[in-house]
Structure formats: C-alpha cells, structure tokens
Design an enzyme around this catalytic site. Sequence first.
Site, PDB file in Angstrom:
ATOM      1  N   ASP A 128       0.843  -1.198   0.000  1.00  0.00           N
ATOM      2  CA  ASP A 128       0.000   0.000   0.000  1.00  0.00           C
ATOM      3  C   ASP A 128       0.873   1.239   0.000  1.00  0.00           C
ATOM      4  O   ASP A 128       1.751   1.391   0.864  1.00  0.00           O
ATOM      5  CB  ASP A 128      -0.903   0.025   1.242  1.00  0.00           C
ATOM      6  CG  ASP A 128      -1.999  -1.015   1.183  1.00  0.00           C
ATOM      7  OD1 ASP A 128      -3.037  -0.730   0.571  1.00  0.00           O
ATOM      8  OD2 ASP A 128      -1.806  -2.107   1.756  1.00  0.00           O
ATOM      9  N   ASP A 185      -7.480  -4.791   9.488  1.00  0.00           N
ATOM     10  CA  ASP A 185      -6.681  -3.579   9.712  1.00  0.00           C
ATOM     11  C   ASP A 185      -5.981  -3.676  11.069  1.00  0.00           C
ATOM     12  O   ASP A 185      -6.625  -3.685  12.119  1.00  0.00           O
ATOM     13  CB  ASP A 185      -7.568  -2.330   9.675  1.00  0.00           C
ATOM     14  CG  ASP A 185      -7.969  -1.945   8.255  1.00  0.00           C
ATOM     15  OD1 ASP A 185      -7.494  -2.603   7.311  1.00  0.00           O
ATOM     16  OD2 ASP A 185      -8.732  -0.984   8.094  1.00  0.00           O
ATOM     17  N   GLU A 194     -11.262  -0.662  -2.087  1.00  0.00           N
ATOM     18  CA  GLU A 194     -12.198  -1.340  -2.987  1.00  0.00           C
ATOM     19  C   GLU A 194     -13.197  -0.358  -3.603  1.00  0.00           C
ATOM     20  O   GLU A 194     -13.576   0.635  -2.977  1.00  0.00           O
ATOM     21  CB  GLU A 194     -12.958  -2.430  -2.218  1.00  0.00           C
ATOM     22  CG  GLU A 194     -12.036  -3.516  -1.700  1.00  0.00           C
ATOM     23  CD  GLU A 194     -12.679  -4.431  -0.673  1.00  0.00           C
ATOM     24  OE1 GLU A 194     -12.223  -5.579  -0.524  1.00  0.00           O
ATOM     25  OE2 GLU A 194     -13.641  -3.994   0.005  1.00  0.00           O
ATOM     26  N   LYS A 249      -9.820  -3.266  -7.278  1.00  0.00           N
ATOM     27  CA  LYS A 249     -10.300  -4.341  -6.409  1.00  0.00           C
ATOM     28  C   LYS A 249     -11.793  -4.198  -6.142  1.00  0.00           C
ATOM     29  O   LYS A 249     -12.278  -3.115  -5.806  1.00  0.00           O
ATOM     30  CB  LYS A 249      -9.531  -4.353  -5.093  1.00  0.00           C
ATOM     31  CG  LYS A 249      -9.929  -5.522  -4.183  1.00  0.00           C
ATOM     32  CD  LYS A 249      -8.866  -5.876  -3.175  1.00  0.00           C
ATOM     33  CE  LYS A 249      -8.717  -4.845  -2.094  1.00  0.00           C
ATOM     34  NZ  LYS A 249      -7.849  -5.323  -0.996  1.00  0.00           N
ATOM     35  N   THR A 252     -11.996 -10.619  -4.425  1.00  0.00           N
ATOM     36  CA  THR A 252     -11.630 -11.268  -3.165  1.00  0.00           C
ATOM     37  C   THR A 252     -12.502 -12.500  -2.903  1.00  0.00           C
ATOM     38  O   THR A 252     -13.317 -12.880  -3.730  1.00  0.00           O
ATOM     39  CB  THR A 252     -11.783 -10.282  -1.996  1.00  0.00           C
ATOM     40  OG1 THR A 252     -13.153  -9.894  -1.892  1.00  0.00           O
ATOM     41  CG2 THR A 252     -10.936  -9.044  -2.211  1.00  0.00           C
ATOM     42  N   GLU A 305      -7.726 -12.573  -4.757  1.00  0.00           N
ATOM     43  CA  GLU A 305      -7.130 -12.465  -3.428  1.00  0.00           C
ATOM     44  C   GLU A 305      -7.942 -13.319  -2.473  1.00  0.00           C
ATOM     45  O   GLU A 305      -9.126 -13.562  -2.700  1.00  0.00           O
ATOM     46  CB  GLU A 305      -7.154 -11.018  -2.907  1.00  0.00           C
ATOM     47  CG  GLU A 305      -6.304 -10.034  -3.664  1.00  0.00           C
ATOM     48  CD  GLU A 305      -6.376  -8.625  -3.071  1.00  0.00           C
ATOM     49  OE1 GLU A 305      -7.011  -8.473  -1.995  1.00  0.00           O
ATOM     50  OE2 GLU A 305      -5.819  -7.706  -3.670  1.00  0.00           O
ATOM     51  N   ALA A 307      -9.785 -13.362   1.096  1.00  0.00           N
ATOM     52  CA  ALA A 307     -10.363 -12.303   1.925  1.00  0.00           C
ATOM     53  C   ALA A 307      -9.862 -12.356   3.357  1.00  0.00           C
ATOM     54  O   ALA A 307      -9.764 -11.329   4.027  1.00  0.00           O
ATOM     55  CB  ALA A 307     -11.890 -12.399   1.904  1.00  0.00           C
ATOM     56  N   LEU A 308      -9.537 -13.564   3.838  1.00  0.00           N
ATOM     57  CA  LEU A 308      -9.093 -13.757   5.216  1.00  0.00           C
ATOM     58  C   LEU A 308      -7.821 -14.590   5.221  1.00  0.00           C
ATOM     59  O   LEU A 308      -7.598 -15.379   4.298  1.00  0.00           O
ATOM     60  CB  LEU A 308     -10.185 -14.473   6.033  1.00  0.00           C
ATOM     61  CG  LEU A 308     -11.536 -13.751   6.153  1.00  0.00           C
ATOM     62  CD1 LEU A 308     -12.566 -14.662   6.816  1.00  0.00           C
ATOM     63  CD2 LEU A 308     -11.397 -12.452   6.927  1.00  0.00           C
TER      64      LEU A 308
END
Length: 556
Positions: free
Chosen positions: A130, A178, A262, A375, A422, A460, A462-463
């Site tokens: 990022d 996060d 996103e 995304k 995702t 991707e 997601a978790l």
Amino acid sequence: MALRSMNQIGTLFPAAKCNDHSVRAKVPACTAAVRTVPAVGILRSRVQNREREEVMISSFDRFRRSFAVSCRASTAAEEAEKGGERRGVAVFVMMPLDCVTMENKVKKRKAMEVSFQAMKGAGVEGVMVDVWWGLVEKERPGEYNFGGYEEFFAMAAKYGLKVQAVMSFHQCGGNVGDSCTIPLPRWVVEEMQKDPELAYTDQWGRRNFEYLSLGCDDLPVLKGRTPVQCYADFMRAFKQNFNHLLGNTIVEIQVGMGPAGELRYPSYPEQNGTWRFPGIGAFQCFDKYMLSSLNAAANAAGKPEWGSTGPTDAGHYNNWPEDTRFFKKEGGGWNSSYGEFFLSWYSQILLDHGNTILSHASSIFKPSSAKISVKIAGIHWHYGTRSHAPELTAGYYNTRYRDGYVPIAQMLARHGAIFNFTCIEMHNHEQPQNALCAPENLVRQVSLATQKAQVPLAGENALPRYDERAHDQIVRASLLEGDREMCAFTYLRMNPQLFEEDNWRRFVGFVQKMKGGKNSHRHSHRSWEDKKKKEQQQVEKVVPNLQSESNLVQRV
C-alpha cells in the site's frame, strides 16, 4: 555473523518458547554470563549456556527447514521453465499494512530482507504494498515524500521480486484485518472537520471518514482542488518518482477507489462495532453532496418526490433482509419502480467514480507496461436471497434478476484494467448456512462476467488462511471457464504465522501448484518420505551445517 542472522530471522520465524523471552533478548545475557560469571558459578553458567544454545539451534533449525522448502521449490521452478511447461498463475504476497511506517521508513528492514529471500526461493512472483496517501502527502497539499517507498522498491528489485503498488486513498483502520491506523492526510482531515458533509453519511447522521464521499468528486473542496484532481496529482507524482521502475520492478498499479481500497461504499464498517457479519449494512448517500446528485437524478426522471432522501425502510447495519421492508423477498422496495430508480442511481455514480479515476490512471501510467487493476469486494453473505441486500448497500446492483458485475467488468474493460476479486479461498459449506452465504457461486458469477467483458481476472483471499483446503480451493478457482486462468493471485498476507514450518511448507506447495496451472493437476506427487529426503539433501547443499552453527554459539 551467525547471531545477527538469528536475530533477524526471529521476527518472522518464531523461536521455541523459553520462559517467554525471545532469542534476541537471550543472546546478550548469554554473552555476559560467559564473561562475568565467578568461578563458583561455572556449572550453573554452563547449564544456562546450553539452554540458550538449544533455543538458538531450535530457531535456526526451524529456519533451515523452511529455507530448504524454498530451495526445493526454486529448483523445481527452474526445471519447469527449462522444460517449457506452462507458467500458470503468478503468486504475489501482500505486505503488512505498515511495512512503511508513518516516519516514512521501511519497518524491520533486516527481517524483511530475510523474508524476501525466502519468498523468492519459494517461487513467489512479487509483493503487494500500500502506498498511503496519508503518509506520502501527509503535511501539506502537493508535497510528496516517497522516501520509505524508494527504499522498499529498491529492496524488492535487489531480490528479484516484482511489485503491485496500491494507490491507497483511504484511511487504514476500521476494516477487516486492519492492524494499524494510517489516517488520511492531515490537511484533508482538517477540511473534513470544517465540512463534515465531505464524509460518507448514513440515514442516522453517522459519518464515515475512511474515504471522501464520491458526491464531491468534482467539487474544489480540498484547498482549491477536487478529490479526483488530488488522486490524479498523487499518481502523477508517483510516476515521476518511479518511472524508471514501472514495467520492470513495479508491474501493476492497483488504484484505490473506496474503503479498504475497494470500489464500493463503506456500507459495513466494523469500527466501534457498527457492523457485524453477516449484517446487511446500510446505504451511504445521506451527505448533502450525494443528496444533491440524487435530487438531480429524480428531477431528470420526472419523479422529484424520489430525490429528497434515500430509502429509510432498509433496516439497520445488523439486520437481515427479511427484517426490513425494503429488502423483503415479497413486496420489498428493492423490486419496485422506486427501488429500480434508486439502485440504478446509487450503483451508477459508483461506476462513474471508478470510470473517472481510471481515465486519469490510464493517461498517467499507460505509456509504461505496468498493468492497472481495481479491487472489487467479495460480498457473499445473503447471496442466496432474492435482493442480495449487502451487495446493494455496497453499491453492487446485483439481485436474483439482475447481474451487477457485468457493468463493472465492462467499465474496467474500457480502460484495459484488471478485475481483482476477493473471497477466492472460501467454500460455501464453511459459511453460516442460515445467512445463505455462497462465495463459490459469487466467484463463478464474477468469472463469467469477466469472460463476457473480456477483462482479465485476478484474485485475493479475503481472510488469512494457511490450510491446504483453502489453498486447493484457490487453485481450482484460478482455472476459469473457456480455458482461461487468473492473470495473478495475491496472498493475504506476510506475517510471522506464514513462516511457521507447517504453514510455510503448505504455502510453498500452493505456490508451485498455482505456477503449474492446469499442468499441476496432471503430475503425481512424491511420497512424504521422498519429499523429506530431498529436503534434507537441499539443506546440506545450501545451509551451513548445524554443528558449525552450534560451535559458533559455543564460542560466543
């Protein structure tokens, strides 16, 4: 030298437990004990030294085994390339959110270098990082400090890793996963404090400061610039700083479009417990700028009475569809003339937002060979209902009677952008059945939408997942209809748990399966004993003998 390596590895390859102290803390104590212990305490000192030695050897041995797996993978990858096998799907690894700190420096640089070596050996294509707006343009508008990212990209290039750079125009903090807080630029926050209407707002007046409301995209509300101009200027500054790396080290620019990066509304914020899975979320269109757009659309449609507010009968964040009048399967407002008008407007201005920013991104980055991606969130809960309420509140007009992902794919196709999706790792049966979750069905729908629009699809998880069941699901999902494959997969995320021995072994195998593509299912697997034998051979070739390391420890 050996001790310094051990300390670096310890942050990513956790050592054996020893009274809750790390190897890093033990080394100086060990040194001090050898030099200062009185004669009467020699026996006790030797026992303590032996204990510390065992801890360090255990840590190094764990790293040896993990590194050996990487060596084996690297050798297999080289043999496959020489044999002309199909490349398959490249795997990238998502970096920690704060790998570049608020002081604009690479966090834990030495440990990161060790991890880069391991990932390169495992066959990983590159990393995703990022690039935070709130970090780079932090103090004053138009002043950009990319210092930490210059260091990061140089490290990636040194170890031969490609980079997916995310233009992160959102706040970090308040979403799933996060682990730190990185606010929007200070001067942007000041403007939002002066005019709270710049923030997304729900029907109860709750503000969300993760991302600027797209209702003000074209208004000069940020010290004379519009939000879109700020995003474009940021991307232009990024290109000017890293033009020499675009297309070779930096191979992809993912353009942030909303919360969590996103393209969606912040309809399910976790911060302060506002939303909990699997709630339906809430519409985010009650700031004055969004309501002004809604009013104009209603007047244009000849229905001015529809333009004063968004739906007020759509329940609360944690309701289920049948708890509300708007999302009920029978007679719900979502399936009425008003519902069609509102949802069309709500989803269209989100598409317009994406289209506008992508137009700038394309003109800025297209001269290079770096790809551009966007995304899209994998909102799979209540997917089995007629209304698909959580998708609707997020801005995806997808119901049982309407495909909401084809318009998104078509918008991306106009700019040659990649559709990044995702929840690729999820199985239907792993989710709460009473919430009618269906991630596999959703992934298939998105795959068909990208095929129809002829746009590349990337994925991707997601978790965080470290088990082979999730890995195999990703491998299966990466093989798309029409003899296609995903163009790339980004694994969430690099952390100490990934480098634990069993997790790392499974991850390396997963990377090789992805790189093998369709060919990977045709090859038989060696027995476990054969794998262990070859792993030991690689250890002896590449890693110094454990006894020599033990001797070094003893000499200290």
